[in-house]
Design a protein around this motif. Structure first.
Motif, short mmCIF file in Angstrom:
data_model
loop_
_atom_site.label_atom_id
_atom_site.label_comp_id
_atom_site.label_asym_id
_atom_site.label_seq_id
_atom_site.Cartn_x
_atom_site.Cartn_y
_atom_site.Cartn_z
N ILE A 92 0.85 -1.19 0.00
CA ILE A 92 0.00 0.00 0.00
C ILE A 92 0.88 1.23 0.00
CG2 ILE A 92 -0.24 0.11 2.50
CD1 ILE A 92 -3.23 0.81 1.98
N HIS A 93 0.41 2.30 -0.60
CA HIS A 93 1.18 3.53 -0.73
C HIS A 93 1.18 4.32 0.57
CE1 HIS A 93 0.97 2.68 -4.97
NE2 HIS A 93 -0.34 2.62 -4.89
N ASP A 94 2.23 5.13 0.75
CA ASP A 94 2.33 5.93 1.97
C ASP A 94 1.23 6.98 2.05
OD1 ASP A 94 4.03 8.85 1.39
OD2 ASP A 94 3.90 7.35 -0.17
N PHE A 95 0.84 7.54 0.93
CA PHE A 95 -0.16 8.61 0.94
C PHE A 95 -1.57 8.10 1.16
CE2 PHE A 95 1.26 7.63 -3.36
CZ PHE A 95 0.12 7.10 -3.91
N CYS A 96 -1.79 6.80 1.03
CA CYS A 96 -3.13 6.25 1.29
C CYS A 96 -3.52 6.44 2.76
CB CYS A 96 -3.19 4.77 0.92
SG CYS A 96 -3.10 4.48 -0.85
N PHE A 97 -2.56 6.35 3.65
CA PHE A 97 -2.82 6.61 5.07
C PHE A 97 -2.28 7.98 5.49
CE2 PHE A 97 -2.81 1.82 5.78
CZ PHE A 97 -4.19 1.77 5.80
N GLY A 140 10.12 12.08 5.57
CA GLY A 140 9.63 13.30 6.23
C GLY A 140 8.38 13.05 7.04
N GLN A 141 7.46 12.25 6.49
CA GLN A 141 6.25 11.91 7.23
C GLN A 141 6.57 11.07 8.46
OE1 GLN A 141 2.81 10.73 4.57
NE2 GLN A 141 4.45 10.91 3.04
N ALA A 142 7.55 10.18 8.33
CA ALA A 142 7.95 9.36 9.47
C ALA A 142 8.56 10.22 10.57
CB ALA A 142 8.95 8.29 9.02
N VAL A 143 9.36 11.21 10.21
CA VAL A 143 9.96 12.11 11.21
C VAL A 143 8.87 12.91 11.93
CG1 VAL A 143 11.41 14.17 11.45
CG2 VAL A 143 12.21 12.24 10.10
N LEU A 144 7.89 13.39 11.18
CA LEU A 144 6.77 14.11 11.81
C LEU A 144 5.96 13.20 12.73
CD1 LEU A 144 5.58 16.40 8.90
CD2 LEU A 144 6.76 17.08 10.99
N SER A 145 5.82 11.94 12.35
CA SER A 145 5.11 10.99 13.22
C SER A 145 5.86 10.76 14.52
CB SER A 145 4.92 9.65 12.50
OG SER A 145 4.08 9.79 11.40
N ALA A 184 1.21 4.08 15.37
CA ALA A 184 0.76 3.21 14.27
C ALA A 184 1.26 3.72 12.92
CB ALA A 184 -0.76 3.10 14.27
N MET A 185 1.22 5.03 12.73
CA MET A 185 1.70 5.59 11.47
C MET A 185 3.22 5.47 11.35
SD MET A 185 -0.81 6.35 9.62
CE MET A 185 0.01 7.23 8.32
N LEU A 186 3.93 5.59 12.45
CA LEU A 186 5.38 5.38 12.41
C LEU A 186 5.69 3.95 11.99
CD1 LEU A 186 8.28 6.31 12.92
CD2 LEU A 186 7.95 5.66 15.31
N CYS A 187 4.95 2.99 12.52
CA CYS A 187 5.14 1.59 12.12
C CYS A 187 4.83 1.41 10.63
CB CYS A 187 4.26 0.67 12.95
SG CYS A 187 4.75 0.56 14.67
N VAL A 221 6.78 0.71 4.91
CA VAL A 221 6.90 1.15 3.52
C VAL A 221 8.36 1.33 3.13
CG1 VAL A 221 6.38 3.03 1.91
CG2 VAL A 221 4.62 2.22 3.45
N VAL A 222 9.17 1.91 4.02
CA VAL A 222 10.58 2.13 3.71
C VAL A 222 11.32 0.81 3.65
CG1 VAL A 222 12.72 3.11 4.62
CG2 VAL A 222 10.65 4.48 4.62
#
Length: 193
Positions: free
Chosen positions: A67-72, A130-135, A164-167, A172-173
């Protein structure tokens, strides 16, 4: 002699005309070259048929997440942004508003940019990171607030969602990033001739 019984004279260029096919050599992933058509020498020697033969090279598919990162990421950014706005309406605390707008807006911007870059067929790994760092930042901030107040909603909820989003971003990475778009995926798997 011709078909009507009369003798015909042929020029030297007409009598020496032969069929010839060009050889197209392509490099496969393992460094070996493969012929896609037979040459006229193969035809004369009897090594081939009268029709050109195409060989299909099987390429290995790149590993990618399911699944894509932007889906969540887009819903997560929208949740953080709207949570900051709603929290400000009820508490009139500008810190909640600034945190929600800052983190939620940044998550939305990174997620939508990741979507745009992905549609172009490019790597969106910097935006995922970047999204992971913000999470991580949201998880740390909400976990500290939860430790002080022991309120499950909203700080405990946001800490759980951030974890959950960090996981998810880690998955994804680690799995290789976003899967390629279907139009690019089909063109790399089945090349057109």
């Amino acid at each position: 002699m011709g078909h009507d019984g009369h003798g015909t004279k042929k020029t030297s260029s007409e009598s020496n005309a032969t069929l010839s096919y060009t050889t197209k050599v392509s490099e496969s992933n393992n460094g070996r070259s493969a012929r896609s058509y037979l040459t006229s020498e193969d035809q004369v020697a009897g090594n081939g048929l009268s029709e050109p033969i195409e060989e299909h090279v099987v390429t290995q598919q790149k590993r990618a997440a399911m699944i894509h990162d932007f889906c969540f990421g887009i819903p997560f950014g929208g949740l953080v942004l709207s949570g900051g706005l709603v929290g400000f309406i009820f508490s009139r605390n500008p810190t909640i508003l600034s945190t929600g707008v800052l983190f939620g807006g940044a998550l939305l911007a990174l997620s939508t940019t990741s979507l745009k870059v992905w549609r172009q067929g490019k790597s969106s790994l910097p935006f995922i990171l970047g999204q992971a760092v913000l999470s991580v930042a949201l998880l740390w901030k909400n976990f500290q607030t939860y430790s002080l107040t022991k309120k499950l909603f909203p700080t405990g909820f946001y800490a759980f969602i951030s974890f959950a989003m960090l996981c998810f971003y880690s998955y994804v990475v680690i799995s290789g990033g976003n899967p390629p778009p279907k139009k690019l995926k089909s063109s790399t798997v089945a090349p057109s001739y």
